[in-house]
Design an enzyme around this catalytic site. Sequence first.
Site, PDB file in Angstrom:
ATOM      1  N   HIS A  64      17.797  40.588  60.496  1.00  0.00           N
ATOM      2  CA  HIS A  64      17.440  39.172  60.577  1.00  0.00           C
ATOM      3  C   HIS A  64      16.754  38.868  61.908  1.00  0.00           C
ATOM      4  O   HIS A  64      17.079  39.482  62.935  1.00  0.00           O
ATOM      5  CB  HIS A  64      18.708  38.327  60.420  1.00  0.00           C
ATOM      6  CG  HIS A  64      18.441  36.901  60.104  1.00  0.00           C
ATOM      7  ND1 HIS A  64      18.148  35.960  61.073  1.00  0.00           N
ATOM      8  CD2 HIS A  64      18.404  36.236  58.909  1.00  0.00           C
ATOM      9  CE1 HIS A  64      17.961  34.789  60.492  1.00  0.00           C
ATOM     10  NE2 HIS A  64      18.105  34.927  59.188  1.00  0.00           N
ATOM     11  N   PHE A  74      13.123  28.810  57.027  1.00  0.00           N
ATOM     12  CA  PHE A  74      12.697  29.071  58.399  1.00  0.00           C
ATOM     13  C   PHE A  74      11.804  27.993  58.994  1.00  0.00           C
ATOM     14  O   PHE A  74      11.501  28.034  60.188  1.00  0.00           O
ATOM     15  CB  PHE A  74      11.999  30.441  58.525  1.00  0.00           C
ATOM     16  CG  PHE A  74      12.898  31.607  58.240  1.00  0.00           C
ATOM     17  CD1 PHE A  74      13.846  32.031  59.152  1.00  0.00           C
ATOM     18  CD2 PHE A  74      12.817  32.273  57.024  1.00  0.00           C
ATOM     19  CE1 PHE A  74      14.692  33.103  58.876  1.00  0.00           C
ATOM     20  CE2 PHE A  74      13.657  33.350  56.739  1.00  0.00           C
ATOM     21  CZ  PHE A  74      14.591  33.766  57.671  1.00  0.00           C
ATOM     22  N   ASP A  78      20.476  29.564  53.749  1.00  0.00           N
ATOM     23  CA  ASP A  78      20.599  28.158  53.386  1.00  0.00           C
ATOM     24  C   ASP A  78      19.851  27.315  54.412  1.00  0.00           C
ATOM     25  O   ASP A  78      19.410  27.828  55.445  1.00  0.00           O
ATOM     26  CB  ASP A  78      22.064  27.725  53.193  1.00  0.00           C
ATOM     27  CG  ASP A  78      22.876  27.694  54.469  1.00  0.00           C
ATOM     28  OD1 ASP A  78      22.449  28.311  55.474  1.00  0.00           O
ATOM     29  OD2 ASP A  78      23.938  27.061  54.473  1.00  0.00           O
ATOM     30  N   TYR A 104      18.612  24.667  57.405  1.00  0.00           N
ATOM     31  CA  TYR A 104      19.119  24.271  58.710  1.00  0.00           C
ATOM     32  C   TYR A 104      20.078  23.101  58.524  1.00  0.00           C
ATOM     33  O   TYR A 104      19.829  22.206  57.717  1.00  0.00           O
ATOM     34  CB  TYR A 104      17.975  23.842  59.616  1.00  0.00           C
ATOM     35  CG  TYR A 104      17.008  24.955  59.980  1.00  0.00           C
ATOM     36  CD1 TYR A 104      17.431  26.060  60.717  1.00  0.00           C
ATOM     37  CD2 TYR A 104      15.668  24.887  59.615  1.00  0.00           C
ATOM     38  CE1 TYR A 104      16.544  27.067  61.070  1.00  0.00           C
ATOM     39  CE2 TYR A 104      14.777  25.895  59.964  1.00  0.00           C
ATOM     40  CZ  TYR A 104      15.223  26.977  60.687  1.00  0.00           C
ATOM     41  OH  TYR A 104      14.343  27.981  61.031  1.00  0.00           O
TER      42      TYR A 104
END
Length: 220
Positions: A187, A78, A65, A67
Amino acid sequence: MKSRMEASWKKILGGEFNKEYFCTLTKKVQEAYASNIIFPPAELVFNAFGLCPFDKVKVVIIGQDPYHGPNQAQGLAFSVPEDIKIPPSLRNIYKEISEDLNIEISESVNLERWAKQGVLLLNATLTVEMAKPNSHQKFGWETFTDNIIKTISDRKKNVVFILWGSYARSKANLIDKEKHLILEAPHPSPLSAHRGFFGCKHFSLTNKYLVDHKLKPIQW
């Protein structure tokens, strides 16, 4: 709510916007923007689809989701605007790019340049309340973005799907691995990057696959 979408997406996904779940989703999102501080700004919710047309998609990078801090989210997984401090996960992504491709680490934190080359930077949930990660996860966004992943898999071929972390990797079942390349790794967050993200070489592997299928590689 879909105004930022490029025309090819609106054509491909047209029927989706009339489904009951999407009407309910739209109402929830509108109410959230009216009563709380929500990211990204409403006009950037579909930014990824405005910068990367459906017919140009070559790579899909899946995030969870947006920031949830002020001025960070811009509708691209990102990515943050240029005047924002680089997030830890993006810093680690750049470290891996530098090691993998033997190039200087980019100073730009805005990944629009990737999107414009055919990289769909797709968060599974497209909105979030300030300081409350995953707060909109139950709104219905995942139904929408799962359908997008499946539509890309069904209607295109030779797309690279990059899945970092257990959440993104759970989307692998939506993708036809006979038609596409699926790359999986932990991740890039500081909590997990050393468990296999560093050294995954996803950027060189992506470009090799694209070149092998007569597609232009990404300038990471």
